[in-house]
Design an enzyme around this catalytic site. Structure first.
Site, PDB file in Angstrom:
ATOM      1  CE  LYS A 236      -4.224 -21.822 -11.484  1.00 13.83           C
ATOM      2  NZ  LYS A 236      -2.967 -22.405 -11.992  1.00 13.83           N
ATOM      3  N   GLY A 237      -5.256 -17.914  -5.743  1.00 11.33           N
ATOM      4  CA  GLY A 237      -4.583 -17.614  -4.478  1.00 11.33           C
ATOM      5  C   GLY A 237      -5.412 -17.787  -3.223  1.00 11.33           C
TER       6      GLY A 237
ATOM      7  CD  GLU B  61      -8.281 -11.179  -4.231  1.00 11.28           C
ATOM      8  OE1 GLU B  61      -7.695 -12.282  -4.097  1.00 11.28           O
ATOM      9  OE2 GLU B  61      -7.993 -10.387  -5.121  1.00 11.28           O
ATOM     10  CG  ASP B  62      -4.562 -14.054  -2.794  1.00 13.67           C
ATOM     11  OD1 ASP B  62      -5.167 -13.006  -3.137  1.00 13.67           O
ATOM     12  OD2 ASP B  62      -3.749 -14.628  -3.544  1.00 13.67           O
TER      13      ASP B  62
ATOM     14  CG  ASP C 262       0.293  -5.666  -4.348  1.00 12.14           C
ATOM     15  OD1 ASP C 262       0.901  -4.902  -3.602  1.00 12.14           O
ATOM     16  OD2 ASP C 262       0.795  -6.095  -5.399  1.00 12.14           O
TER      17      ASP C 262
ATOM     18  CE  LYS D 150       2.522  -7.594  -1.106  1.00 17.83           C
ATOM     19  NZ  LYS D 150       3.125  -7.832  -2.438  1.00 17.83           N
TER      20      LYS D 150
ATOM     21  CG  PHE E 259       6.456 -11.859  -4.244  1.00 18.62           C
ATOM     22  CD1 PHE E 259       5.411 -11.453  -5.064  1.00 18.62           C
ATOM     23  CD2 PHE E 259       6.777 -13.205  -4.175  1.00 18.62           C
ATOM     24  CE1 PHE E 259       4.697 -12.384  -5.810  1.00 18.62           C
ATOM     25  CE2 PHE E 259       6.073 -14.142  -4.923  1.00 18.62           C
ATOM     26  CZ  PHE E 259       5.031 -13.733  -5.739  1.00 18.62           C
ATOM     27  CB  VAL E 260       3.947 -13.081   1.008  1.00 17.41           C
ATOM     28  CG1 VAL E 260       4.545 -12.041   1.925  1.00 17.41           C
ATOM     29  CG2 VAL E 260       2.594 -12.620   0.478  1.00 17.41           C
TER      30      VAL E 260
ATOM     31  CG  ASP F  23       1.633 -18.431  -7.694  1.00 16.35           C
ATOM     32  OD1 ASP F  23       1.025 -17.377  -7.408  1.00 16.35           O
ATOM     33  OD2 ASP F  23       2.138 -18.638  -8.808  1.00 16.35           O
TER      34      ASP F  23
ATOM     35  NE  ARG G 181      -1.328 -21.501  -7.086  1.00 15.22           N
ATOM     36  CZ  ARG G 181      -1.499 -20.217  -7.366  1.00 15.22           C
ATOM     37  NH1 ARG G 181      -1.908 -19.397  -6.433  1.00 15.22           N
ATOM     38  NH2 ARG G 181      -1.268 -19.745  -8.575  1.00 15.22           N
TER      39      ARG G 181
HETATM   40  P1  5GP Z   1      -3.811  -6.214  -6.596  1.00 10.83           P
HETATM   41  O1  5GP Z   1      -4.823  -6.176  -7.707  1.00 10.83           O
HETATM   42  O2  5GP Z   1      -4.359  -5.722  -5.278  1.00 10.83           O
HETATM   43  O3  5GP Z   1      -2.542  -5.484  -6.977  1.00 10.83           O
HETATM   44  O4  5GP Z   1      -3.322  -7.689  -6.439  1.00 10.83           O
HETATM   45  C1  5GP Z   1      -4.139  -8.714  -6.111  1.00 10.83           C
HETATM   46  C2  5GP Z   1      -3.560 -10.039  -6.557  1.00 10.83           C
HETATM   47  O5  5GP Z   1      -2.151  -9.998  -6.842  1.00 10.83           O
HETATM   48  C3  5GP Z   1      -3.704 -11.024  -5.430  1.00 10.83           C
HETATM   49  O6  5GP Z   1      -4.961 -11.644  -5.463  1.00 10.83           O
HETATM   50  C4  5GP Z   1      -2.551 -11.977  -5.683  1.00 10.83           C
HETATM   51  O7  5GP Z   1      -2.957 -12.988  -6.579  1.00 10.83           O
HETATM   52  C5  5GP Z   1      -1.494 -11.133  -6.341  1.00 10.83           C
HETATM   53  N1  5GP Z   1      -0.474 -10.718  -5.347  1.00 10.83           N
HETATM   54  C6  5GP Z   1      -0.334  -9.492  -4.801  1.00 10.83           C
HETATM   55  N2  5GP Z   1       0.703  -9.478  -3.922  1.00 10.83           N
HETATM   56  C7  5GP Z   1       1.222 -10.728  -3.928  1.00 10.83           C
HETATM   57  C8  5GP Z   1       2.308 -11.345  -3.220  1.00 10.83           C
HETATM   58  O8  5GP Z   1       3.035 -10.760  -2.411  1.00 10.83           O
HETATM   59  N3  5GP Z   1       2.512 -12.676  -3.492  1.00 10.83           N
HETATM   60  C9  5GP Z   1       1.756 -13.377  -4.371  1.00 10.83           C
HETATM   61  N4  5GP Z   1       2.039 -14.668  -4.538  1.00 10.83           N
HETATM   62  N5  5GP Z   1       0.721 -12.829  -5.044  1.00 10.83           N
HETATM   63  C10 5GP Z   1       0.461 -11.513  -4.825  1.00 10.83           C
END
Ligand code: 5GP
Length: 181
Positions: free
Chosen positions: A48-49, A104-105, A108, A137, A158-159, A165, A171
């Protein structure tokens, strides 16, 4: 007072609404330049992000755009990645030989980005695929992967806000904030 009322008091401003909108003005033409002007683009919004970012981005495109949506979850209600991807809905039309932008939002650990990049290469065979993320990140990366375009590099915080969210809330905020630990 609800839980979200309490949480918003701890949310500190990280990126303002104006900074986000200015960044999108700058990013959109650069992304579009990667595709021939007379060819359609398919955006893949990762729910959803990415919903707010993707909506604001496509409004700036001059190409003909088809918007598609997939849904993946990795955080649940936590503020740390579970390292456990849940592909909730990956239904997409035939993208064979199409121009695709995965939106993508935030990147991470990089797990979601790697999963999506592989999925598109192996299953969908697009003509060209770009990976675009609003936030990056870099310091939290577990897998070596970088987006083709990103808006802002952020620290290991964490944002929430602007599509992202915390426990399902925030959101709808037009800015991005972080929780002080
Ligand atoms: P990754 O697979 O790169 O670890 O994470 C990707 C997903 O984790 C993002 O699409 C998002 O939904 C969630 N995510 C990662 N960091 C954050 C954060 O700081 N805040 C929030 N709300 N979601 C995050």
């Amino acid at each position: 007072m609800s839980d979200s009322d309490k949480d918003i008091k701890n949310l500190k401003l990280l990126i303002s609404e104006k900074e986000i909108q200015d960044k999108l003005d700058e990013m959109a033409p650069k992304i579009e330049e990667c595709f021939p002007p007379d060819e359609d683009i398919y955006t893949i919004c990762v729910l959803k992000g990415s919903v707010i970012f993707c909506s604001d981005l496509v409004k700036r495109f001059k190409h003909n755009v088809q918007m598609e949506f997939i849904r993946i979850s990795s955080y649940g209600n936590e503020t740390k990645s579970s390292n456990n991807l849940q592909a909730i809905d990956l239904t997409l039309p035939n993208l064979n030989n199409k121009n695709v932008i995965i939106v993508e939002d935030i990147i991470d650990t990089g797990l979601t980005a790697r999963f999506l990049t592989d999925l598109f290469k192996i299953k969908h065979h697009p003509k060209k695929v770009l990976f675009v993320s609003l936030l990056n990140k870099k310091c939290a990366r577990q897998i070596e992967i970088e987006p083709d375009f990103y808006g802002f590099e952020i620290g290991n915080k964490f944002v929430a806000g602007y599509g992202l969210d915390y426990k399902g809330y925030f959101r709808n905020l037009p800015y991005i904030g972080y929780f002080e630990s």
